[in-house]
Design an enzyme around this catalytic site. Sequence first.
Site, PDB file in Angstrom:
ATOM      1  CB  CYS A   1      25.283 -13.800 -18.678  1.00  0.00           C
ATOM      2  SG  CYS A   1      26.986 -14.374 -18.767  1.00  0.00           S
TER       3      CYS A   1
ATOM      4  CB  CYS B   1      27.694 -13.125 -21.615  1.00  0.00           C
ATOM      5  SG  CYS B   1      27.421 -14.625 -20.672  1.00  0.00           S
ATOM      6  CG  ASP B   2      25.429  -9.853 -22.356  1.00  0.00           C
ATOM      7  OD1 ASP B   2      26.031 -10.296 -23.342  1.00  0.00           O
ATOM      8  OD2 ASP B   2      24.334 -10.295 -21.969  1.00  0.00           O
TER       9      ASP B   2
END
Length: 312
Positions: free
Chosen positions: A136, A139-140
């Site tokens: 992701c 997200c990261d």
Amino acid sequence: MGETRHTRVLIIGSGPAGYTAAVYSARAMLNPILVQGLQPGGQLTITTEVENWPGDTHVQGPDLMVRMQAHAEAMGAEVISDYISSLDLSSRPFTAKADSGTTFTADAVILATGAQAKWLGLPSEEKFKGFGVSACATCDGFFYRGKEVVVIGGGNTAVEEALFLTNFATKVTLIHRRDSLRAEKIMQDRLFKHPKVEVLWNHSVTEVLGDETPLGVTAVRATHVETGKTTDIPCAGFFVAIGHAPASELVKDQLELHNGGSVKVEPGSTRTSIPGVFAAGDLTDHIYRQAVTSAGMGCMAALDAEKFLAGH
Ligand code: FAD
Ligand code: NAP
């Protein structure tokens, strides 16, 4: 022991399919209960811009899903934050047990559990998950500011992830196992024009390399699919974007599945192999897998459930 609650329609999943099913079944006065699962809002909550939701030229995925939840609730659906850990479809009413201890019984069930990211299955990938290996970018991605990253995959997700990562990384290498991408042409065009992106064709990733202390990725080993020649590509982050597998775990021994685990439905409907159980969205669709098609199938499932209940 937790409480037992009965509902006419139990909707499992809170992606576009689940929320649309909730809107329609609430408007049919069926007082549906929707259980959200571990990812409230579903897959679109891990992306940024959505550019193909009709009516919005640009909308942030998480915002769209907040709006869908609000819409379902405004129509009268009850949205519950819980996770269904087991489902018994052997007799009616159907029984679903949730992590909280609540048991739901339902006259009809709409399955909208979507799909989950696939992994390569390498031991080194597992070892570095959360320490440089991710599925992701939204997200990261931020953790890789000023660093080099690698993305594997050739679909829309991989291209989107690669483009998104250019906001942070100094260089993004996209590795694909063939010599052409399956992503939409407009996305490919953006990718090929981006100065920070390099594409490595005809390679697979055979190992993630890294340090032990602190645990972290330093490179990935790419292997040419024909010659077997290996190349180590330095990177701090490795993003796996090779598609999604249907989340059919709850029903795999109870319903007919096909095409790698998708729930089989009668063509042109959302009816599964058990009367009263309907499936919508990425859980059943291995071809289109879009927010709008999932929403469309959520609508169909609610209408199919309404018709089923009227006949019983
Ligand atoms: P999902 O969105 O997968 O939702 C599944 C739901 O089921 C989740 O809420 C989960 O919590 C719940 N659930 C699962 N198991 C349980 C359980 N046991 N108990 C309770 N709940 C459970 N499509 C587009 O049209 N446009 C885009 O721009 C786009 N971008 C994307 C970007 C990314 C990074 C990804 C991964 C996908 C993208 N897609 C896009 C595809 C789109 O997100 C999916 O097609 C769509 O979300 C599928 O909807 P769904 O309702 O079937 O399931
Ligand atoms: P996908 O379309 O199934 O693509 C998966 C990619 O990963 C393919 O290129 C595949 O290679 C590759 N791959 C699969 N297994 C692999 C392995 N073991 N090793 C190396 N490579 C592997 O999946 P997706 O990109 O996640 O997209 C899923 C669905 O969501 C699609 O319908 C897509 O359109 C949709 N989506 C839409 C948007 C958008 O509209 N903007 C954004 C994201 C996703 P091959 O090509 O060789 O098969």
